[in-house]
Motif scaffolding. Structure first.
Motif, short mmCIF file in Angstrom:
data_model
loop_
_atom_site.label_atom_id
_atom_site.label_comp_id
_atom_site.label_asym_id
_atom_site.label_seq_id
_atom_site.Cartn_x
_atom_site.Cartn_y
_atom_site.Cartn_z
N ARG A 110 72.36 28.34 11.14
CA ARG A 110 73.63 27.82 11.60
C ARG A 110 74.35 26.97 10.57
O ARG A 110 75.43 26.47 10.83
CB ARG A 110 73.40 26.99 12.87
CG ARG A 110 72.87 27.81 14.04
CD ARG A 110 72.70 26.96 15.28
NE ARG A 110 73.94 26.33 15.69
CZ ARG A 110 74.05 25.52 16.75
NH1 ARG A 110 72.98 25.27 17.49
NH2 ARG A 110 75.19 24.99 17.07
N THR A 145 76.01 27.68 7.89
CA THR A 145 77.33 28.19 7.53
C THR A 145 78.32 27.95 8.65
O THR A 145 79.44 27.45 8.43
CB THR A 145 77.26 29.69 7.21
OG1 THR A 145 76.36 29.89 6.13
CG2 THR A 145 78.63 30.22 6.83
N SER A 146 77.95 28.29 9.88
CA SER A 146 78.87 28.11 10.99
C SER A 146 79.18 26.63 11.22
O SER A 146 80.30 26.26 11.56
CB SER A 146 78.31 28.73 12.27
OG SER A 146 77.08 28.12 12.64
N GLU A 153 81.71 25.57 8.49
CA GLU A 153 83.03 26.13 8.79
C GLU A 153 83.67 25.41 9.97
O GLU A 153 84.87 25.14 9.98
CB GLU A 153 82.89 27.63 9.12
CG GLU A 153 82.47 28.50 7.95
CD GLU A 153 83.65 28.98 7.14
OE1 GLU A 153 84.79 28.85 7.62
OE2 GLU A 153 83.44 29.48 6.02
N TRP A 154 82.84 25.09 10.98
CA TRP A 154 83.39 24.46 12.19
C TRP A 154 83.83 23.03 11.92
O TRP A 154 84.86 22.59 12.46
CB TRP A 154 82.35 24.50 13.31
CG TRP A 154 82.98 24.44 14.67
CD1 TRP A 154 82.95 23.41 15.54
CD2 TRP A 154 83.73 25.48 15.29
NE1 TRP A 154 83.64 23.72 16.68
CE2 TRP A 154 84.13 25.00 16.56
CE3 TRP A 154 84.10 26.76 14.91
CZ2 TRP A 154 84.89 25.76 17.44
CZ3 TRP A 154 84.86 27.53 15.78
CH2 TRP A 154 85.24 27.02 17.03
N ILE A 209 83.40 33.19 10.51
CA ILE A 209 81.95 33.17 10.78
C ILE A 209 81.46 34.58 11.05
O ILE A 209 80.40 35.00 10.57
CB ILE A 209 81.64 32.22 11.95
CG1 ILE A 209 82.02 30.78 11.58
CG2 ILE A 209 80.18 32.31 12.35
CD1 ILE A 209 81.92 29.81 12.74
#
Length: 479
Positions: free
Chosen positions: A318, A320-321, A324-325, A349
């Protein structure tokens, strides 16, 4: 963020788009199987046929596929007309039949079998890449009855040699077949709440299908009718995907993405570069639509204050997500539309973690349908250069049998119905410039039009009159 993108993706796509472009393995034969299954309302038991033609495997051949088992089963069922047929004859037939029904490379075991043939008894319950064809079936059945009746008539005919050869292997009809689109009535584009411009564009596309059906009904070969119908079906899906962003934002100043056709034979010709640029712009439009789609989904289901936890994609890490979030949360604080920021982040994503993006599906379908070129993956940005049979169905979809058109009228119809630019007029240059395509000038457009006329002549569609006017006749090679 309380949902898994992988689990929700198909549901969201099927609601907003009508199908899930989530595989790069899609082929026209997959569209055919899904389309035929929806139009027929049933499928058939194809297990015997699959066991007959699938006889090679890395781990060896399992018992249901062994030649001796196949031969004994055919004898017991009384499907061999004479005692003179020997196992060696069956072995030769297996090789020949495999080349026919597996011509598109889509017949495997474990429920993955879309057959390269055109008869109703070969419509299976395949579960791979079927929803594009299923969506096409619901769409065409609703808006193009002449076209769908032509397909159904061809499927019912059993006079072709392929049907004759496979008859001993055909299974029973299966009512209520499995489908990937479990709730087609919830697809926005097929309902009354469809955006008005999207509905207008879809009706224009199916008018092309209706026109083409009048030509196909005159062709004596049912397999050719079905093949050309599927070529056009693949074009419909590609053009539909290209139009999504434009049609969902009808009140914006956004222009319809163009399909700049390249008929030249020079690698660095300005028209080739312009065509490649139009392909890139279409792909960017599809990507932006995903941001809009996810944003609308979030807006309907999640208050802004609930978007404090990042989503996740299956069991993948998680980090990366989450990164990004966090960036999206910062950007959303000052954005005019925070939901759009989060929607675009969801797509980012998805693109980073999913095995296939919608762009790969779009590109694969266009390449295998004969619209994009070249077919290899060394050049991801394709030119839009229709192969001969794709060009033929497009011409027949804008001119009724017996129509005689001049070249400007033909190009105008292609432009109005499909957003196709070929060249030869100042309006074409203005359209390119308005779309941000600056690679081609009037001279390049004129050269492309000349090459287009040569392609029409190769199809026997066009002739030059004494006064120098090009005349296009829609009968073509079928007369």
């Amino acid at each position: 963020m309380p949902f898994n993108i992988k689990e929700q993706r198909d549901l969201i796509e099927q609601h907003y788009i009508g199908f899930s472009p989530n595989t790069a393995s899609v082929k026209p034969v997959h569209l055919a199987n899904g389309l035929f299954r929806v139009l027929l309302g049933h499928s058939y038991d194809t297990r015997q046929l699959v066991q007959f033609v699938v006889y090679e495997a890395k781990k060896g051949v399992s018992r249901p596929h062994e030649l001796s088992v196949i031969f004994d089963r055919l004898q017991e069922a009384g499907r061999l007309d004479t005692d003179e047929i020997a196992p060696v004859d069956i072995a030769m037939l297996r090789q020949a039949l495999r080349k026919v029904v597996h011509a598109d490379g889509a017949v495997f075991t474990d429920g993955m079998d879309s057959h390269s043939a055109g008869t109703k008894q070969l419509v299976s319950n395949d579960r791979i890449a079927q929803d594009g064809g299923e969506f096409l079936g619901h769409w065409l059945r609703q808006q193009a009855p002449t076209f769908t009746n032509m397909i159904l008539t061809a499927l019912q005919e059993e006079t072709d040699p392929i049907t004759f050869i496979v008859r001993p292997l055909l299974g029973e009809r299966i009512p209520n077949p499995k489908t990937q689109l479990e709730r087609p009535n919830e697809i926005v584009s097929l309902n009354n709440n469809c955006p008005s411009l999207l509905r207008t564009r879809m009706l224009a596309l199916t008018e092309g299908a209706q026109c083409l059906a009048h030509h196909l009904n005159e062709h004596p070969n049912k397999l050719t009718r079905l093949r050309m119908a599927l070529l056009f079906g693949s074009f419909l899906l590609v053009r539909y995907m290209a139009d999504l962003e434009h049609t969902w934002q009808a009140n914006s100043q956004l222009a319809r993405p163009l399909f700049v056709f390249d008929f030249t034979d020079q690698a660095r010709h300005p028209m080739r570069l312009a065509s490649q640029r139009s392909f890139v712009l279409v792909c960017q439009s599809i990507t932006r639509f995903y941001g809009l789609m996810f944003a609308d989904y979030l807006r309907q289901h999640y208050p802004l204050e609930s978007l404090n936890e990042p989503p996740w994609y299956a069991k993948k890490p998680r980090e990366t997500s989450e990164r990004e979030w966090r960036e999206a949360q910062q950007e959303a604080t000052s954005a005019n539309d925070p939901y759009l920021v989060f929607g675009e982040t969801l797509y980012n994503i998805l693109a980073l973690m999913a095995e296939t993006t919608p762009i790969k599906y779009f590109r694969a379908l266009g390449v295998r349908g004969g619209l994009f070129w070249p077919p290899h993956n060394l050049q991801p940005a394709k030119q839009i250069a229709p192969r001969q049979d794709m060009l033929e169905v497009l011409i027949r979809s804008v001119a009724m049998p017996g129509d005689t058109l001049d070249l400007p009228t033909l190009q105008q119809r292609l432009g109005e119905r499909y957003g196709i630019i070929i060249g030869g007029s100042i309006d074409d240059l203005n359209a390119l410039l308005s779309a941000g395509i600056y690679q081609a000038d009037n001279e390049a457009l004129k050269e492309n039009q000349t090459a287009f006329t040569h392609a029409l002549r190769d199809l026997n569609f066009a002739r030059m009159l004494a006064d120098g006017v090009m005349e296009v006749q829609a009968e073509g090679i079928w007369k």
